[in-house]
Scaffold this active site. Structure first.
Site, PDB file in Angstrom:
ATOM      1  N   LYS A   1     -50.529  32.041   4.371  1.00  0.00           N
ATOM      2  CA  LYS A   1     -50.287  32.286   5.787  1.00  0.00           C
ATOM      3  C   LYS A   1     -48.806  32.056   6.116  1.00  0.00           C
ATOM      4  CE  LYS A   1     -51.468  27.546   7.134  1.00  0.00           C
ATOM      5  NZ  LYS A   1     -52.309  26.694   7.994  1.00  0.00           N
TER       6      LYS A   1
ATOM      7  N   ARG B   1     -57.570  24.279  -1.271  1.00  0.00           N
ATOM      8  CA  ARG B   1     -56.739  25.208  -0.509  1.00  0.00           C
ATOM      9  C   ARG B   1     -55.266  24.787  -0.577  1.00  0.00           C
ATOM     10  NH1 ARG B   1     -60.797  23.730   3.330  1.00  0.00           N
ATOM     11  NH2 ARG B   1     -59.187  22.708   4.592  1.00  0.00           N
TER      12      ARG B   1
ATOM     13  N   ARG C   1     -60.151  20.109  15.912  1.00  0.00           N
ATOM     14  CA  ARG C   1     -59.634  21.446  16.215  1.00  0.00           C
ATOM     15  C   ARG C   1     -60.838  22.379  16.115  1.00  0.00           C
ATOM     16  NH1 ARG C   1     -54.309  22.455  12.586  1.00  0.00           N
ATOM     17  NH2 ARG C   1     -56.010  22.960  11.176  1.00  0.00           N
TER      18      ARG C   1
ATOM     19  N   HIS D   1     -61.697  20.372   7.398  1.00  0.00           N
ATOM     20  CA  HIS D   1     -60.251  20.193   7.246  1.00  0.00           C
ATOM     21  C   HIS D   1     -59.903  18.725   7.405  1.00  0.00           C
ATOM     22  CE1 HIS D   1     -56.150  21.668   7.036  1.00  0.00           C
ATOM     23  NE2 HIS D   1     -55.825  20.858   8.030  1.00  0.00           N
TER      24      HIS D   1
ATOM     25  N   TYR E   1     -20.438  24.141  20.780  1.00  0.00           N
ATOM     26  CA  TYR E   1     -20.906  23.945  22.152  1.00  0.00           C
ATOM     27  C   TYR E   1     -20.934  22.475  22.549  1.00  0.00           C
ATOM     28  CZ  TYR E   1     -22.528  28.811  22.398  1.00  0.00           C
ATOM     29  OH  TYR E   1     -22.593  30.181  22.429  1.00  0.00           O
TER      30      TYR E   1
ATOM     31  N   CYS F   1     -25.364  26.908  16.419  1.00  0.00           N
ATOM     32  CA  CYS F   1     -25.468  27.975  17.412  1.00  0.00           C
ATOM     33  C   CYS F   1     -26.583  28.948  17.022  1.00  0.00           C
ATOM     34  CB  CYS F   1     -24.151  28.730  17.514  1.00  0.00           C
ATOM     35  SG  CYS F   1     -22.705  27.655  17.706  1.00  0.00           S
ATOM     36  N   MET F   2     -26.828  29.944  17.851  1.00  0.00           N
ATOM     37  CA  MET F   2     -27.858  30.924  17.543  1.00  0.00           C
ATOM     38  C   MET F   2     -27.562  31.653  16.244  1.00  0.00           C
ATOM     39  SD  MET F   2     -29.199  34.193  19.780  1.00  0.00           S
ATOM     40  CE  MET F   2     -29.866  33.200  21.113  1.00  0.00           C
ATOM     41  N   ASP F   3     -26.279  31.954  15.998  1.00  0.00           N
ATOM     42  CA  ASP F   3     -25.919  32.801  14.861  1.00  0.00           C
ATOM     43  C   ASP F   3     -24.951  32.139  13.889  1.00  0.00           C
ATOM     44  OD1 ASP F   3     -27.245  35.071  16.206  1.00  0.00           O
ATOM     45  OD2 ASP F   3     -25.538  34.932  17.564  1.00  0.00           O
TER      46      ASP F   3
END
Length: 387
Positions: free
Chosen positions: A50, A233, A148, A177, A277, A324-326
């Site tokens: 997954k 698993r 859950r 689980h 920043y 930063c983002m990039d």
């Protein structure tokens, strides 16, 4: 006259990101072999792929595991299962997460195996099946303490006693689980396993056949051999890591993924200058700063700001300033020969130094699972072969 845009895309190499996740498939094979040696010979493996194979690329990972003899695969969503089917995977694909009524036709069409966690879903699923599709195999999940998804003991007995399991559905496996398998205190895991066994005993007294049982995730596999049952698993374990456990284990694992990028720019800054920043870092000395083309949009977490390390020139250097983002800034003052284009290792080995997902998890107050799963689609995947 304005030139028209070409109808053809540029060569792939001209737009690939400089940031790459290198997937070492030989390490995946090694980890699977180590797991098989660790388990009892008749214990099956349901390989969990997954979250895009924990960031490694679910299709290539699943196909490689199929080559290595794995026939059962675990996904979290129907979308993940459909992607594997459309890529040609023919093994059993078990959808471990929640399934909604509008998704059931696709689940059936792609021959995915649902995990039934409540009676309503079982009834809705049975209604979607045509006579030639029955009996359809399902796994049933019982809640032994995770709180859950999962049926209560009373609801489990009632469901398996119902007419649904006399024609429309057939029980392939019963599962639970483990919520606390990586704890220093095994008491809650023992409680869950006792609860599970009690349910199994009650069903068998009623004459209900249970072909297979499974409970163990990676932590259960490593720390609680009694949880292995008929099938396990493994997720994180296949990718080369164990949960942070209070004791060592005999499993010899190799990380499957390395994350590398290139130095994009260098610049000289004086002492006392703020970086990135909000100026949360100020240089303590005249410094050389390197800029990396990776940020939190790639899955490199902002919490690594002023905390994380990377490798360049066989040297461990710090991340400085806000991620930063990039982009990310690093202090390369102690790597005087660093130049634009040099390889920078964010996860993996360079020379005698290495950085693991466990290291990054500690720096960002997280877990290795999140570190690996966060590596996003901006990052290229490059696969090294099995041999």
């Amino acid at each position: 006259m304005t030139a028209s845009l070409s109808l053809f895309p540029p060569p792939v190499s001209s737009y690939l990101s400089p940031t790459t996740a290198i997937i070492h498939l030989h390490a995946l094979a090694h980890n699977l072999s180590a797991l098989r040696t660790f388990l009892a010979p008749r214990c099956e493996i349901l390989a969990v792929v997954k979250a895009d194979g924990y960031g490694h690329g679910s299709i290539v990972i699943a196909k490689t595991l199929a080559q290595l003899g794995i026939t059962k695969f675990g996904v979290a969503t129907i979308q993940e299962g459909v992607a594997l089917r459309e890529a040609g995977l023919t093994g059993s694909i078990i959808v471990l997460g929640a399934t909604f009524s509008w998704q059931l036709p696709d689940l059936i069409h792609y021959q995915l195996t649902p995990v039934i966690s409540d009676a309503d879903t079982a009834h809705q699923f049975a209604k979607e099946l045509s006579p030639d599709q029955t009996p359809y195999p399902v796994h049933i999940k019982v809640d032994t303490g995770m709180r859950r998804l999962g049926l209560s003991p009373d609801a489990l007995t009632s469901l398996l006693d119902s007419p649904l399991f006399q024609g429309s559905l057939v029980l392939e496996s019963l599962m639970t689980h483990l919520a606390d398998a990586d704890s220093v205190d095994p008491a809650f895991t023992h409680y869950q396993l006792d609860q599970f066994q009690s349910m199994v005993d009650q069903l068998r007294l009623k004459g209900i056949m249970i072909p297979s049982l499974h409970a163990a995730n990676t932590a259960g596999i490593v720390a609680h051999p009694q949880s292995h049952l008929d099938m396990v698993r493994p997720g994180l374990l296949l990718y080369g890591y164990q949960p942070v456990l209070p004791f060592a284990t005999a499993l010899d694992l190799k990380p499957v993924l390395s994350l590398v990028t290139k130095l994009a720019q260098t610049k000289s800054v004086g002492a006392g200058e703020p970086l990135s920043y909000n100026g949360i870092f100020r240089t303590a000395r005249p410094s050389q700063i390197g800029i990396l083309p990776i940020g939190y949009a790639h899955g490199y977490h902002r919490r690594l700001s002023n905390q994380g390390k990377v490798l360049i020139g066989n040297t461990r250097v710090p991340i400085v300033g806000r991620i930063c983002m990039d982009m990310t800034l690093i202090d390369i003052t102690d790597v005087p020969n660093a130049k634009v284009g040099d390889e920078v290792v964010l996860l993996g080995t360079q020379g005698k130094e290495s950085i693991s997902a466990t290291d990054i998890a500690q720096w960002q107050d997280s877990i290795p699972y999140e570190v690996l799963c966060s590596i996003g689609p901006r990052v290229n995947r490059k696969y090294e072969p099995l041999s």
